[in-house]
Every structure is written in structure tokens, then in C-alpha cells.
Design a protein around this motif. Structure first.
Motif, PDB file in Angstrom:
ATOM      1  N   MET A 306       0.866  -1.261  -0.204  1.00 55.14           N
ATOM      2  CA  MET A 306       0.094   0.009  -0.089  1.00 55.14           C
ATOM      3  C   MET A 306       0.937   1.134   0.146  1.00 55.14           C
ATOM      4  SD  MET A 306      -3.084  -0.723  -0.232  1.00 55.14           S
ATOM      5  CE  MET A 306      -4.354  -1.998   0.093  1.00 55.14           C
ATOM      6  N   THR A 307       1.804   1.132   0.752  1.00 54.88           N
ATOM      7  CA  THR A 307       2.890   2.291   0.705  1.00 54.88           C
ATOM      8  C   THR A 307       3.474   2.558  -0.583  1.00 54.88           C
ATOM      9  OG1 THR A 307       3.260   2.016   3.072  1.00 54.88           O
ATOM     10  CG2 THR A 307       4.987   3.477   1.928  1.00 54.88           C
ATOM     11  N   SER A 308       3.712   1.333  -1.150  1.00 52.79           N
ATOM     12  CA  SER A 308       4.581   1.719  -2.569  1.00 52.79           C
ATOM     13  C   SER A 308       3.442   2.252  -3.454  1.00 52.79           C
ATOM     14  CB  SER A 308       4.992   0.295  -3.117  1.00 52.79           C
ATOM     15  OG  SER A 308       5.591   0.261  -4.209  1.00 52.79           O
ATOM     16  N   TYR A 309       2.268   1.733  -3.628  1.00 52.35           N
ATOM     17  CA  TYR A 309       1.048   2.154  -4.416  1.00 52.35           C
ATOM     18  C   TYR A 309       0.968   3.715  -4.195  1.00 52.35           C
ATOM     19  CZ  TYR A 309      -0.533  -2.594  -5.861  1.00 52.35           C
ATOM     20  OH  TYR A 309      -0.550  -3.725  -6.095  1.00 52.35           O
ATOM     21  N   THR A 310       1.024   4.032  -3.024  1.00 47.15           N
ATOM     22  CA  THR A 310       0.457   5.289  -2.845  1.00 47.15           C
ATOM     23  C   THR A 310       1.614   6.404  -3.049  1.00 47.15           C
ATOM     24  OG1 THR A 310       1.017   5.174  -0.371  1.00 47.15           O
ATOM     25  CG2 THR A 310      -1.228   5.046  -1.216  1.00 47.15           C
ATOM     26  N   THR A 311       2.973   5.751  -3.081  1.00 48.72           N
ATOM     27  CA  THR A 311       4.224   6.629  -3.005  1.00 48.72           C
ATOM     28  C   THR A 311       4.420   6.629  -4.666  1.00 48.72           C
ATOM     29  OG1 THR A 311       4.963   6.063  -0.897  1.00 48.72           O
ATOM     30  CG2 THR A 311       6.528   7.006  -2.570  1.00 48.72           C
ATOM     31  N   TYR A 312       4.476   5.564  -5.231  1.00 49.72           N
ATOM     32  CA  TYR A 312       5.079   5.401  -6.524  1.00 49.72           C
ATOM     33  C   TYR A 312       4.012   5.282  -7.492  1.00 49.72           C
ATOM     34  CZ  TYR A 312       9.342   4.947  -4.161  1.00 49.72           C
ATOM     35  OH  TYR A 312      10.496   4.686  -3.180  1.00 49.72           O
ATOM     36  N   GLY A 313       2.761   4.820  -7.206  1.00 52.95           N
ATOM     37  CA  GLY A 313       1.864   4.379  -8.183  1.00 52.95           C
ATOM     38  C   GLY A 313       2.035   2.960  -8.754  1.00 52.95           C
ATOM     39  N   TYR A 314       2.723   2.268  -8.245  1.00 59.04           N
ATOM     40  CA  TYR A 314       3.058   0.816  -8.591  1.00 59.04           C
ATOM     41  C   TYR A 314       3.717   0.283  -7.418  1.00 59.04           C
ATOM     42  CZ  TYR A 314       7.554   2.494  -9.554  1.00 59.04           C
ATOM     43  OH  TYR A 314       9.133   3.070  -9.340  1.00 59.04           O
ATOM     44  N   GLU A 315       3.866  -1.387  -7.296  1.00 58.91           N
ATOM     45  CA  GLU A 315       4.653  -1.972  -6.585  1.00 58.91           C
ATOM     46  C   GLU A 315       5.394  -3.022  -7.377  1.00 58.91           C
ATOM     47  OE1 GLU A 315       4.493  -5.156  -5.230  1.00 58.91           O
ATOM     48  OE2 GLU A 315       2.644  -5.979  -6.233  1.00 58.91           O
ATOM     49  N   ALA A 316       6.637  -3.427  -6.997  1.00 60.40           N
ATOM     50  CA  ALA A 316       7.611  -4.462  -7.511  1.00 60.40           C
ATOM     51  C   ALA A 316       7.968  -5.425  -6.456  1.00 60.40           C
ATOM     52  CB  ALA A 316       8.842  -3.845  -7.999  1.00 60.40           C
ATOM     53  N   VAL A 317       7.140  -5.260  -5.182  1.00 63.06           N
ATOM     54  CA  VAL A 317       7.445  -6.300  -4.175  1.00 63.06           C
ATOM     55  C   VAL A 317       6.687  -7.747  -4.356  1.00 63.06           C
ATOM     56  CG1 VAL A 317       7.272  -6.831  -1.528  1.00 63.06           C
ATOM     57  CG2 VAL A 317       7.682  -4.468  -2.486  1.00 63.06           C
ATOM     58  N   MET A 318       5.759  -7.811  -4.413  1.00 60.52           N
ATOM     59  CA  MET A 318       4.810  -8.910  -4.571  1.00 60.52           C
ATOM     60  C   MET A 318       4.232  -9.336  -5.929  1.00 60.52           C
ATOM     61  SD  MET A 318       1.712 -10.536  -2.172  1.00 60.52           S
ATOM     62  CE  MET A 318       2.763 -10.461  -0.722  1.00 60.52           C
ATOM     63  N   GLY A 319       3.864  -8.236  -6.667  1.00 61.94           N
ATOM     64  CA  GLY A 319       3.035  -8.437  -7.836  1.00 61.94           C
ATOM     65  C   GLY A 319       3.597  -9.328  -8.992  1.00 61.94           C
ATOM     66  N   PRO A 320       4.961  -8.945  -9.178  1.00 64.91           N
ATOM     67  CA  PRO A 320       5.737  -9.927 -10.389  1.00 64.91           C
ATOM     68  C   PRO A 320       5.834 -11.065 -10.039  1.00 64.91           C
ATOM     69  CG  PRO A 320       6.867  -7.413 -10.338  1.00 64.91           C
ATOM     70  CD  PRO A 320       5.670  -7.626  -9.033  1.00 64.91           C
ATOM     71  N   GLY A 321       6.359 -11.455  -8.843  1.00 71.68           N
ATOM     72  CA  GLY A 321       6.743 -12.929  -8.458  1.00 71.68           C
ATOM     73  C   GLY A 321       5.511 -13.567  -8.122  1.00 71.68           C
ATOM     74  N   SER A 322       4.194 -13.069  -7.609  1.00 70.04           N
ATOM     75  CA  SER A 322       3.154 -13.692  -7.403  1.00 70.04           C
ATOM     76  C   SER A 322       2.375 -13.877  -8.977  1.00 70.04           C
ATOM     77  CB  SER A 322       2.132 -13.029  -6.682  1.00 70.04           C
ATOM     78  OG  SER A 322       1.826 -11.767  -7.136  1.00 70.04           O
ATOM     79  N   LEU A 323       2.410 -13.245  -9.809  1.00 68.15           N
ATOM     80  CA  LEU A 323       2.121 -13.434 -11.050  1.00 68.15           C
ATOM     81  C   LEU A 323       2.671 -14.718 -11.700  1.00 68.15           C
ATOM     82  CD1 LEU A 323       0.349 -12.762 -13.676  1.00 68.15           C
ATOM     83  CD2 LEU A 323       2.332 -11.426 -14.323  1.00 68.15           C
ATOM     84  N   VAL A 324       3.820 -14.670 -11.614  1.00 73.21           N
ATOM     85  CA  VAL A 324       4.672 -15.853 -12.380  1.00 73.21           C
ATOM     86  C   VAL A 324       4.558 -17.484 -11.614  1.00 73.21           C
ATOM     87  CG1 VAL A 324       6.993 -16.734 -12.702  1.00 73.21           C
ATOM     88  CG2 VAL A 324       6.646 -14.423 -13.048  1.00 73.21           C
ATOM     89  N   SER A 325       4.356 -16.893 -10.143  1.00 74.37           N
ATOM     90  CA  SER A 325       3.940 -18.118  -9.138  1.00 74.37           C
ATOM     91  C   SER A 325       2.704 -18.721  -9.623  1.00 74.37           C
ATOM     92  CB  SER A 325       4.031 -17.729  -7.783  1.00 74.37           C
ATOM     93  OG  SER A 325       3.935 -18.786  -6.882  1.00 74.37           O
ATOM     94  N   ASN A 326       1.611 -17.856  -9.885  1.00 71.85           N
ATOM     95  CA  ASN A 326       0.462 -18.446  -9.941  1.00 71.85           C
ATOM     96  C   ASN A 326       0.397 -19.044 -11.330  1.00 71.85           C
ATOM     97  OD1 ASN A 326      -0.403 -17.359  -7.677  1.00 71.85           O
ATOM     98  ND2 ASN A 326      -1.703 -15.699  -8.567  1.00 71.85           N
ATOM     99  N   VAL A 327       1.072 -18.588 -12.474  1.00 71.97           N
ATOM    100  CA  VAL A 327       1.061 -19.206 -13.782  1.00 71.97           C
ATOM    101  C   VAL A 327       1.929 -20.787 -13.465  1.00 71.97           C
ATOM    102  CG1 VAL A 327       2.117 -19.024 -16.041  1.00 71.97           C
ATOM    103  CG2 VAL A 327       1.133 -17.299 -14.980  1.00 71.97           C
ATOM    104  N   CYS A 328       2.713 -20.676 -12.619  1.00 72.90           N
ATOM    105  CA  CYS A 328       3.412 -21.801 -12.510  1.00 72.90           C
ATOM    106  C   CYS A 328       2.656 -22.722 -11.883  1.00 72.90           C
ATOM    107  CB  CYS A 328       5.006 -21.758 -11.793  1.00 72.90           C
ATOM    108  SG  CYS A 328       5.990 -20.640 -12.552  1.00 72.90           S
ATOM    109  N   GLN A 329       1.826 -22.603 -11.146  1.00 74.77           N
ATOM    110  CA  GLN A 329       0.921 -23.606 -10.389  1.00 74.77           C
ATOM    111  C   GLN A 329      -0.116 -24.097 -11.417  1.00 74.77           C
ATOM    112  OE1 GLN A 329       0.260 -24.486  -7.330  1.00 74.77           O
ATOM    113  NE2 GLN A 329       1.276 -22.676  -5.830  1.00 74.77           N
ATOM    114  N   GLY A 330      -0.323 -23.188 -12.649  1.00 74.38           N
ATOM    115  CA  GLY A 330      -1.207 -23.765 -13.535  1.00 74.38           C
ATOM    116  C   GLY A 330      -0.323 -24.710 -14.377  1.00 74.38           C
ATOM    117  N   SER A 331       0.772 -24.389 -14.601  1.00 76.56           N
ATOM    118  CA  SER A 331       1.516 -25.270 -15.361  1.00 76.56           C
ATOM    119  C   SER A 331       1.818 -26.467 -14.945  1.00 76.56           C
ATOM    120  CB  SER A 331       3.206 -24.438 -15.741  1.00 76.56           C
ATOM    121  OG  SER A 331       3.939 -25.308 -16.587  1.00 76.56           O
ATOM    122  N   ALA A 332       2.137 -26.636 -13.537  1.00 80.19           N
ATOM    123  CA  ALA A 332       2.564 -27.701 -12.901  1.00 80.19           C
ATOM    124  C   ALA A 332       1.063 -28.783 -12.975  1.00 80.19           C
ATOM    125  CB  ALA A 332       3.035 -27.646 -11.538  1.00 80.19           C
ATOM    126  N   ALA A 333       0.115 -28.090 -12.717  1.00 78.99           N
ATOM    127  CA  ALA A 333      -1.098 -28.971 -12.640  1.00 78.99           C
ATOM    128  C   ALA A 333      -1.431 -29.509 -14.234  1.00 78.99           C
ATOM    129  CB  ALA A 333      -2.388 -28.177 -12.456  1.00 78.99           C
TER     130      ALA A 333
END
Length: 616
Positions: A306-333
């Protein structure tokens, strides 16, 4: 089942509408707290058609519904839900309590932040298509989107007040005072301002996060004080007046600036990581996101996001990694659905794989990934590699939302290549995970119709062909099947196969001859290695790491050798249980993959030295 029927079925297994003290929903889950947890039957909830899973994590019950969760949540609320903070008398661990607070404060405001971010993404696309930023449509939509961020303190004030147990409307008033145009003009003018002789730090609190949470925390105490000192005859107007007159000046003079400094510190650390090691955090998030979700630790990052969104207008902490991780869950299944010969698993994995690619990972995670250790490792490998690329390319997420292919627009911003690199990272993660799952393989499950019939025969055949290692019980007590342990890490055999024991005397003895591999810092976990190479983990209690070593007395140190039956550790069973923790003891063979099979003995009473596990 329609939404109302599903809501009614859930209520029947949680003690009814009056047992609920708090109910919120995120993208896929109902998140609930209860007055009496003994009335909650997770095993029965898991059997309800339409429920994908039910667990208790971070002090909160989570019922996984999927994308229809908001409709089910609304049906429950429509049945007369009256949420109110209730003190059950049960002690909750500090970490669990903190995660619960974060979840309750931030989850309700995520839809507003998501809407604001998506509108901004739409505006970016419109500009790329030729829309002028000076056009009336752009200007109007822009201030609508900005409102979601600028007035975030007021929204957080309401959710914080509901969670912490004070008046949400007074809390909103505090947030409004921080954003009032008159105060904003004072900040712009920069002239010194005082109240009661105390200097007010001139800070723009628009879009801030930490200051209002600190303000509401203070308000919980001030409101109780005001209630206590206000005479009954005038309490109606004196209590709220005192509360505001005390809280707002303290916030303007002390807590506001403190919160601002904390937020600035978080933003500075985030900026430093993005500037100098942009690959690090997305790599770690991509690799370890499944474990963070399982333990509920992903909620701890919400203030940072939330601090990153309000300070910079974006965040690079969780979004990029969680996107890839979710796709990897689908790939494995999906890989499992193609490779497996088990009809039940094929059907589950195929549907779970598709939904995981879209961002709903619970069916894949609980139905496929966690059940097979090798598959989980493949997902973590693919997530780490894809996350590394995303971090290297500086991929960011512009608003909250369940990361998946359907929500790719949340990665659309002023840099048009951001979403392109996000898709490339997903492709990398998908390919790496699919290949690792295919070639690394997984243990093919036996069809349920054959399982009972063949289990004893196979065990007997293996026993006659290979060396048998018997692990004795380190505990006096009662044996419990590992699947019944209320911790998914053990119940799903993520760390290895084993069994659990309910101790009766608080003593841990050596189950074989060997040495101490490690004693965890908080003394609740001891790792052993036998002379035959068996690596055994003895974990005392559930979530007892939060006790920080209190009530545990080890009698050995790292590297010590011992003989079977030697006393290794003692713990105060009664004191731990009175502190609100379970004392069941999972005994896990952590190098299970080195053996053909690890067989647990039947449930029942057991004494130290008696057979507990058989390793083939």
C-alpha cells in the motif's frame, strides 16, 4: 448449489450467524473469525459442494470459494450478520494476531484500490490510442481514479476501527481532518502552525497508510478513556467530543509525523531494492509464494504494498513474483493432467490448471501441488526463474488484483514494455515448471479402488526385498495420523512423511543412536540424524515458534551424539496449552525421498522405545 444455499451450508458448520465476529472476503476466500471456534467443523466445510477448501491460517478461518466468493459473502451478511469484536479469552500468537489485523484492515479496501488502478490502466490504453490528456473524459476519469488513492486514509480509518473495536465514523472523521482542504492549504503555505503551543508537522497525508492506522490504534484507548470519564447524562456528546479533541492533535503533532517517517522508510528501502537489486525480491517471491500463502505470511507485506502504491503508483514487491508463481501453479497442474494415468487426478489437475492460470490457485495448490513434494519444488523453481526475469526487466504492478492471465491489465502502465516483460516472465515460468514437473516426475497415486487392496501387499513385498529401519517413539503418548495435524505443512507431508504423537509427560527421548543435527533457536524443533542416515524432525506443538523458547528445556546441543533412549528435551506441556497452543508432536522423516517408503504405525497409545515408523 446457488449462492444462498452455499451460504446456509457454511453457516451450519460454523455455529450459525451469531457465532461470526468478523467476515470479509478477498478475491477467492471468505475470511472469518468466531466467538466459539469449537463450533467450527473444517472437515465438514471441505465436503460442501462449491467449497474448494477450508483452512485456518494466521488466526483466521479461510473458506476458499473462488470467483463467486463476494456473492456468498453478501448472502451471509444478508442473513443478519452483526459483526462485533469479541474477546474469546483464548490467547493468540503475536504473529497470528498481527497477520489477522493486517488482513482485516487492508482486505476491505482492496476493491477500491483495484478499481482505481484499473481505471488508470484504461486511461493509459486510451492515451496510446490517441486520447488527449486534456480532454474532459480523461480529466474526469483521472480524478475518479485518484480518489481511490487520495482518500485511502479515510477508508483505512473505517476498516481499522472495525477491526480494533472503536467507532468507525469517528475514525473516518480523524482521517478527514488529515485531508481537509484547510490543512492542505497550511501545508502548501509552509508557515509554522501550532496547537495548544505544540508545533504541527506540515505533511501532506493524502494517500498515506501508516499515520491513520496509528491514529485509530490510539483512538481505541482514548475512546475507552472518554467513555469512562464522561458522566452518563452528557456521555452522548462528551465522549465523541473528547475523543476527537484528544486524538487529532496528538496525531497532527506526534503520530502523523511518526507514521510518515515509517512510510518514507519503507518507500526508501523499496526504492533501494528496485534501483540496485531489482531481481532479488521478485525472484524470492516467485519461488516462495506458495509457502507464504500456505502460512499466511503474505499478509505481512500489505503495508509495504500500500505504501508503494501511494508513493510511486506501482509496486514491485509482490505483484511480479506472485503473477509468475500463479502461472507456474497452473503449468504444474496441466503437466500432471497430461502425464498422470490416474483418472481422478487427471480430471482435478486439468480444471485446476486452467483456473490457476487465470489467477485462482487454490484448487491447484491444495489439490495437486502440495500433495506431491516434487511438484511443489518444480513450481518454486519455475517461479524463481520467471521472477528473476521479471525483476531484471523491472516489471511492476500498478494496482492490486489476483495475479493471473485474466488480470494482466494491472501490469499496463506508462511503460508499454512492462506488460510485455510480465508475459515473457510468465512464459519462462510456465516452460521451466512444465519441464521440471515432466522430467523430475511425481509419485503416481494409486486409484482409490485399488488403494486399500494393494497397500499391505506392496509394503510386504518391499519389506522382503530391502533393508528395514525401525524408528522408535521419542515420546510417551498417543499416536495420531499425520493428516490430522492442524498444519498443512505437516498434514500434506510437504517436509516428508511421518506421524504425530500427543505427549503425556513433556519429554523427548532419542529414538535411535545418532547425533543432533540442529536445535532451532526457539527450542521447539529438534533435528536428528541416525547412524544409518535417517534425518528426523521432531516439531513440538503448532505455531509454538511464537513462544520464543519459553517453556522448552533442551538437554543437548547441536552436534552432540546420543544413544537411543537418552533424554533430549523437556517442555512444559500444561503451560504451553494454557498459552493457547496445541502440543501435538509431528515426527517427520525429512529425507523421505531417499527411501522406498516410510510407513507409520497404527493410531493408538505408544511408549518411548516402541515402534513408531518403519522405513524401507
Amino acid at each position: 448449489m446457488n449462492h444462498r444455499e452455499l451460504a446456509q451450508a457454511i453457516l451450519e458448520q460454523v455455529g450459525g450467524i451469531n457465532n461470526i465476529t468478523q467476515l470479509v472476503n478477498c478475491a477467492t476466500r471468505l475470511r472469518m473469525n468466531f466467538k466459539d471456534e469449537s463450533l467450527v467443523h473444517l472437515d465438514q466445510i471441505n465436503k460442501i459442494p462449491g467449497v474448494l477448501g477450508a483452512v485456518k491460517k494466521s488466526g483466521q478461518y479461510q473458506i476458499i470459494i473462488g470467483t463467486d466468493v463476494a456473492n456468498v459473502c453478501n448472502e451471509i451478511k444478508a442473513m443478519g450478520l452483526n459483526e462485533s469484536p469479541v474477546n474469546t479469552g483464548k490467547k493468540v500468537g503475536k504473529i497470528d494476531a498481527l497477520m489477522d489485523i493486517f488482513a482485516a484492515i487492508f482486505t476491505p479496501v482492496i476493491p477500491a484500490i483495484t478499481a482505481a488502478g484499473m481505471i488508470k490502466a484504461i486511461l493509459v490504453i486510451c492515451v496510446l490510442l490517441g486520447m488527449e490528456k486534456t480532454s474532459q473524459i480523461y480529466v474526469v476519469l483521472s480524478f475518479i481514479a485518484d480518489a481511490g488513492f487520495y482518500f485511502l486514509p479515510i477508508m483505512l480509518a473505517v476498516s481499522s476501527a472495525k477491526k480494533l473495536g472503536c467507532n468507525p465514523y469517528l475514525a473516518a472523521m480523524v482521517g478527514g481532518a488529515l485531508l481537509h482542504p484547510a490543512f492542505t492549504q497550511l501545508v502548501t503555505a509552509g508557515e509554522p502552525v501550532h496547537i495548544f503551543g505544540l508545533p504541527i508537522k506540515l505533511i501532506n497525508y493524502g494517500s498515506s497508510v501508516i499515520p491513520i492506522i496509528l491514529a485509530v490504534w490510539l483512538m481505541t484507548y482514548v475512546e475507552r478513556f472518554a467513555d469512562k470519564v464522561s458522566p452518563k447524562a452528557v456521555k452522548f456528546f462528551m465522549k465523541p467530543t473528547l475523543t476527537i479533541l484528544i486524538v487529532v492533535p496528538i496525531v497532527l503533532v506526534v503520530l502523523g509525523p511518526l507514521g510518515s517517517y515509517i512510510g518514507t522508510g519503507i518507500a526508501t528501502i523499496t526504492d533501494f531494492l528496485n534501483m540496485h537489486v531489482s531481481w532479488l525480491v521478485p525472484t524470492l517471491m516467485g519461488a516462495f509464494m506458495p509457502l507464504l500463502v500456505l502460512t499466511g505470511m503474505h499478509w505481512s507485506f500489505l503495508p509495504v504494498l500500500m505504501t508503494s502504491y501511494t508513493t510511486y503508483g506501482y509496486e514491485a514487491v509482490m505483484g511480479p513474483g506472485s503473477l509468475v508463481s500463479n502461472v507456474c501453479q497452473g503449468s504444474a497442474a496441466l503437466c500432471v493432467s497430461i502425464k498422470t494415468k490416474n483418472k481422478e487426478l487427471k480430471q482435478l489437475a486439468s480444471s485446476a490448471g486452467v483456473t490457476a492460470l487465470m489467477g485462482i490457485t487454490e484448487p491447484a495448490m491444495y489439490g495437486v501441488t502440495i500433495k506431491f513434494k516434487k511438484i511443489l519444488l518444480s513450481v518454486m523453481l519455475g517461479g524463481g526463474v520467471g521472477g528473476f526475469y521479471a525483476g531484471l526487466m523491472g516489471v511492476v504492478r500498478y494496482t492490486s488484483g489476483t495475479p493471473g492471465l485474466l488480470s494482466i491489465p494491472i501490469f499496463i502502465g506508462e511503460n508499454p514494455m512492462n506488460v510485455v516483460h510480465a508475459l515473457i516472465a510468465c512464459a519462462i515460468g510456465f516452460v521451466v515448471t512444465f519441464a521440471a514437473t515432466w522430467f523430475y516426475g511425481f509419485e503416481e497415486p494409486t486409484d482409490s479402488s485399488e488403494k486399500t487392496e494393494t497397500k499391505e501387499t506392496e509394503a510386504g513385498e518391499k519389506a522382503s526385498m530391502v533393508k528395514k529401519i525401525v524408528i522408535s517413539s521419542p515420546v510417551n503418548g498417543k499416536k495420531v495420523d499425520i493428516s490430522k495435524v492442524k498444519d498443512e505443512t505437516f498434514a500434506k507431508e510437504i517436509l516428508g512423511k511421518g506421524i504425530a504423537v500427543e505427549s503425556v509427560d513433556g519429554k523427548i527421548a532419542a529414538p535411535f543412536d545418532g547425533e543432533v543435527a540442529t536445535i532451532f533457536r526457539t527450542k521447539h524443533v529438534i533435528g536428528l540424524k541416525s547412524t544409518e542416515g535417517v534425518e528426523l524432525l521432531i516439531h513440538i506443538g503448532i505455531d509454538t515458534v511464537e513462544l520464543e523458547g519459553k517453556f522448552f528445556t533442551p538437554h543437548v546441543q547441536d552436534g552432540d551424539t546420543f544413544k537411543k533412549g537418552d533424554l533430549l528435551l523437556e517442555f512444559d506441556k500444561k503451560a504451553i496449552e494454557e498459552a493457547g497452543y496445541e502440543t501435538i508432536i509431528p515426527v517427520i522423516v525429512t529425507n523421505t525421498s531417499n527411501y522406498l517408503e516410510v510407513l507409520a504405525s497404527k493410531e493408538g497409545d505408544v511408549e518411548m522405545g516402541q515402534e513408531l515408523l518403519t522405513i524401507l
